[in-house]
Each structure stands twice: as structure tokens, then as C-alpha cells.
Design an enzyme around this catalytic site. Sequence first.
Site, PDB file in Angstrom:
ATOM      1  N   ARG A 168       9.839 -13.195   6.787  1.00  0.00           N
ATOM      2  CA  ARG A 168       8.659 -12.363   6.521  1.00  0.00           C
ATOM      3  C   ARG A 168       7.598 -12.337   7.618  1.00  0.00           C
ATOM      4  O   ARG A 168       6.849 -11.353   7.710  1.00  0.00           O
ATOM      5  CB  ARG A 168       8.003 -12.811   5.197  1.00  0.00           C
ATOM      6  CG  ARG A 168       8.903 -12.591   3.993  1.00  0.00           C
ATOM      7  CD  ARG A 168       8.153 -12.812   2.695  1.00  0.00           C
ATOM      8  NE  ARG A 168       9.005 -12.596   1.522  1.00  0.00           N
ATOM      9  CZ  ARG A 168       8.544 -12.569   0.278  1.00  0.00           C
ATOM     10  NH1 ARG A 168       7.264 -12.749   0.029  1.00  0.00           N
ATOM     11  NH2 ARG A 168       9.383 -12.356  -0.731  1.00  0.00           N
ATOM     12  N   ASP A 173       2.525 -12.648   2.088  1.00  0.00           N
ATOM     13  CA  ASP A 173       3.287 -12.436   3.328  1.00  0.00           C
ATOM     14  C   ASP A 173       4.221 -11.228   3.249  1.00  0.00           C
ATOM     15  O   ASP A 173       4.969 -10.958   4.183  1.00  0.00           O
ATOM     16  CB  ASP A 173       4.045 -13.716   3.728  1.00  0.00           C
ATOM     17  CG  ASP A 173       5.004 -14.168   2.646  1.00  0.00           C
ATOM     18  OD1 ASP A 173       5.184 -13.447   1.638  1.00  0.00           O
ATOM     19  OD2 ASP A 173       5.593 -15.262   2.801  1.00  0.00           O
ATOM     20  N   ASP A 174       4.167 -10.492   2.125  1.00  0.00           N
ATOM     21  CA  ASP A 174       4.900  -9.224   2.068  1.00  0.00           C
ATOM     22  C   ASP A 174       3.920  -8.038   2.026  1.00  0.00           C
ATOM     23  O   ASP A 174       4.266  -6.960   1.555  1.00  0.00           O
ATOM     24  CB  ASP A 174       5.913  -9.185   0.901  1.00  0.00           C
ATOM     25  CG  ASP A 174       5.310  -9.585  -0.432  1.00  0.00           C
ATOM     26  OD1 ASP A 174       4.061  -9.721  -0.520  1.00  0.00           O
ATOM     27  OD2 ASP A 174       6.081  -9.764  -1.399  1.00  0.00           O
ATOM     28  N   ASP A 199      -4.006 -15.968  -8.807  1.00  0.00           N
ATOM     29  CA  ASP A 199      -4.852 -14.759  -8.794  1.00  0.00           C
ATOM     30  C   ASP A 199      -5.568 -14.556 -10.141  1.00  0.00           C
ATOM     31  O   ASP A 199      -6.705 -14.077 -10.178  1.00  0.00           O
ATOM     32  CB  ASP A 199      -4.047 -13.507  -8.381  1.00  0.00           C
ATOM     33  CG  ASP A 199      -2.776 -13.291  -9.183  1.00  0.00           C
ATOM     34  OD1 ASP A 199      -2.425 -14.139 -10.024  1.00  0.00           O
ATOM     35  OD2 ASP A 199      -2.112 -12.262  -8.950  1.00  0.00           O
ATOM     36  N   HIS A 218       3.782  -4.631  -4.565  1.00  0.00           N
ATOM     37  CA  HIS A 218       5.095  -4.039  -4.848  1.00  0.00           C
ATOM     38  C   HIS A 218       5.367  -3.903  -6.346  1.00  0.00           C
ATOM     39  O   HIS A 218       6.460  -3.547  -6.754  1.00  0.00           O
ATOM     40  CB  HIS A 218       6.210  -4.796  -4.124  1.00  0.00           C
ATOM     41  CG  HIS A 218       6.258  -6.264  -4.435  1.00  0.00           C
ATOM     42  ND1 HIS A 218       6.588  -6.760  -5.658  1.00  0.00           N
ATOM     43  CD2 HIS A 218       5.997  -7.338  -3.656  1.00  0.00           C
ATOM     44  CE1 HIS A 218       6.553  -8.074  -5.628  1.00  0.00           C
ATOM     45  NE2 HIS A 218       6.174  -8.459  -4.422  1.00  0.00           N
TER      46      HIS A 218
HETATM   47  N1  UDP Z   1       5.195 -18.149  -2.163  1.00  0.00           N
HETATM   48  C1  UDP Z   1       4.820 -19.463  -1.956  1.00  0.00           C
HETATM   49  N2  UDP Z   1       5.653 -20.454  -2.402  1.00  0.00           N
HETATM   50  C2  UDP Z   1       6.821 -20.166  -3.013  1.00  0.00           C
HETATM   51  C3  UDP Z   1       7.198 -18.822  -3.208  1.00  0.00           C
HETATM   52  C4  UDP Z   1       6.347 -17.829  -2.779  1.00  0.00           C
HETATM   53  O1  UDP Z   1       3.773 -19.732  -1.393  1.00  0.00           O
HETATM   54  O2  UDP Z   1       7.534 -21.091  -3.389  1.00  0.00           O
HETATM   55  C5  UDP Z   1       4.308 -17.079  -1.687  1.00  0.00           C
HETATM   56  C6  UDP Z   1       5.022 -16.035  -0.853  1.00  0.00           C
HETATM   57  O3  UDP Z   1       5.086 -16.436   0.499  1.00  0.00           O
HETATM   58  C7  UDP Z   1       4.174 -14.811  -1.099  1.00  0.00           C
HETATM   59  C8  UDP Z   1       3.684 -15.012  -2.532  1.00  0.00           C
HETATM   60  O4  UDP Z   1       3.812 -16.404  -2.805  1.00  0.00           O
HETATM   61  O5  UDP Z   1       3.057 -14.772  -0.229  1.00  0.00           O
HETATM   62  C9  UDP Z   1       4.484 -14.211  -3.534  1.00  0.00           C
HETATM   63  O6  UDP Z   1       5.836 -14.537  -3.419  1.00  0.00           O
HETATM   64  P1  UDP Z   1       6.987 -13.452  -3.590  1.00  0.00           P
HETATM   65  O7  UDP Z   1       6.638 -12.205  -2.841  1.00  0.00           O
HETATM   66  O8  UDP Z   1       8.297 -14.096  -3.213  1.00  0.00           O
HETATM   67  O9  UDP Z   1       7.046 -13.217  -5.159  1.00  0.00           O
HETATM   68  P2  UDP Z   1       6.296 -12.190  -6.109  1.00  0.00           P
HETATM   69  O10 UDP Z   1       5.345 -13.035  -6.892  1.00  0.00           O
HETATM   70  O11 UDP Z   1       5.604 -11.170  -5.258  1.00  0.00           O
HETATM   71  O12 UDP Z   1       7.370 -11.603  -6.923  1.00  0.00           O
HETATM   72 MN    MN Z   2       5.867 -10.394  -3.341  1.00  0.00          MN
END
Ligand code: UDP
Ligand code: MN
Length: 279
Positions: free
Chosen positions: A29, A102-103, A194, A218
Site C-alpha cells: 500500500r 493507507d488505502d 473512529d 471504499h
Molecule cells: N490496519 C492496521 N492494522 C491491521 C489491519 C489494518 O493498522 O492489523 C490499518 C490499515 O493499514 C488501514 C486501516 O487499518 O489503514 C483499515 O484497514 P483495511 O483497509 O485493511 O480494512 P477496512 O477496515 O478498510 O476494511
Molecule cells: Mn480500507
Amino acid sequence: GKSSDPGKSVDLKSVFISVKTTSSFHKSRLPVILKTWFQLAKQQTWFFTDADDEHFQKETNNHMINTNCSSSHGRKALCCKMSVEFDVFLESNEKWFCHFDDDNYVNVPRLATLLANYSPQEDWYLGKPSIRAPLVILNREDKNFSKNRQNVTFWFATGGAGFCLSRALALKMKPIAGSGKFISIGERIRLPDDVTMGYIIEHMLGKSLTMVDEFHSHLEPMKFLGQDTFQDQITFSYSQYGKDDWNVVKIDGFAPRIDRTRFLSLHCYLFPYFTFCPR
Ligand code: UDP
Ligand code: MN
């Protein structure tokens, strides 16, 4: 115009940009971020992770911060990271704290123009909810354990879309959420980082979220963002679902094989004079 001066870094008016990441995502990422929007905000952007990484420490000009939080995706680990992000911001001299995942692709000049509309000496919580109504939770704080437990209602900005706090607001949060106390609040209400942020600001401090529609996570379908509006958007994101289905910004440009996230193509649309962009 479509792009402001691309080579020059943008006047970010004292913004502290924090990007939450984790060691297992560095390789997948971080490169696209470092190649694109990070170049416009190198001094202001800090990556909060959970391990030392010599390679990316160098690539970011020593802007990786090892939080020493656990690298699990659990609520505790994520609240730990947010807590460190917040505390490092408080120690900085910046006027705004903006958090991203980071996405996220951050449209740096657009972020600067957003913040220029608000005073950091006033209390501001800027972001975008991912739900249509405020969250309602049962108040676990209530001393009257069995009777009279009240519902607590509050909005929160989705972390995955990015959000910003003014220094004035952060200073009001400091006694209750600074120096690691953010983690204890997250523990008490047992909700993600959050959501905890929204609980502290809206419920504990009685300040409200200002909804800014141009932040995008997303959780929204990226393909419905019109290309003619890209320059007005503050953040973008991407996600993979299923084996080869991607929720990504719809834009022509580099082949999907080399730009799965579409961030390179998006960046060249916004800043066509970047060296890696075709001309
Ligand atoms: N993240 C983290 N530790 C973890 C998994 C994810 O800090 O074990 C961070 C990741 O780098 C990103 C955010 O949490 O900035 C959200 O993760 P992700 O996009 O994989 O999942 P989402 O919650 O968006 O589905
Ligand atoms: Mn994400």
C-alpha cells in the site's frame, strides 16, 4: 485550472497528516502513496505503523513512526494507533490534525483549500459519516446499572474516508483523551477508533461533526464519482472484493495490471506534469 503548480509542494497551512498503516501492508500500500500525493505533502505526512521498516523509513525521509501497538486488526490495536497519532499531533506545532488510512488518496491542494475555510482556533471536526443516521449505543458508563440506562446518540466520521480536527478542539480533548487516555475510552465503550473519536467529540464534549461530502471511503462505490468532479474531491479509496473485483475510481490511464488502485492514473489526471505521467 485542473492542476495547481505540480512540482511545488502545496501550502498546507500547518496540517499534520497522519496515515495509519501496518507492517504487512507496507509493501502493497505505501509505494503508490509515496509516488503520488505524498510528494505534495512530504513534510506534513507521517505514517503510523507497528514495526520498524528500514526500507520505508528511508523512502519517507524518516516519516515512519513505530507506535509499538500490536499489529492485529483488533479494536484495541487500532485505538492504540489512533491514540499515538493524536498524541504526536498534540506535541507538534501544527494547527490541524488530519487522519487517513493507507488505502486513501489525498487530494492535497483540495485538502488545503478545505481547511482554509475554517479557523483552527475554533472547534472543528470535519469528516463524513458512513451511516445515514447517528449511532445509538447503550451507555455503559451509567452508574445505575440495571435501571435508567440511557441511550447515547452521536455521529462519527469514518476513519477510512479521512477526517480533520482543529487544534482548538484537540486541546479540549487533551485532558480526557490525551497521553494514551484515548485507548481507555475505546476500551470502555468497546467500539472502533473512529467511533471512539466521534463519541469523545460529540458525546463527551458536545461538539458536532461538520459533514464534508468530499471525503470518500471504499464503503462507497468509487465508480460513481464523476471524472469532472475529481478535482473537488478530498479523498478517494479502493478495495478488492472477491477474487478480481475492485471498487476503484473509474478513470482511463495506466493499464490495470500496473495501476490496480487507479491512484497513478488519478494522480496524472490531477497533476499531469508529474514526471511519471504520460505526455
Ligand atoms: N490496519 C492496521 N492494522 C491491521 C489491519 C489494518 O493498522 O492489523 C490499518 C490499515 O493499514 C488501514 C486501516 O487499518 O489503514 C483499515 O484497514 P483495511 O483497509 O485493511 O480494512 P477496512 O477496515 O478498510 O476494511
Ligand atoms: Mn480500507
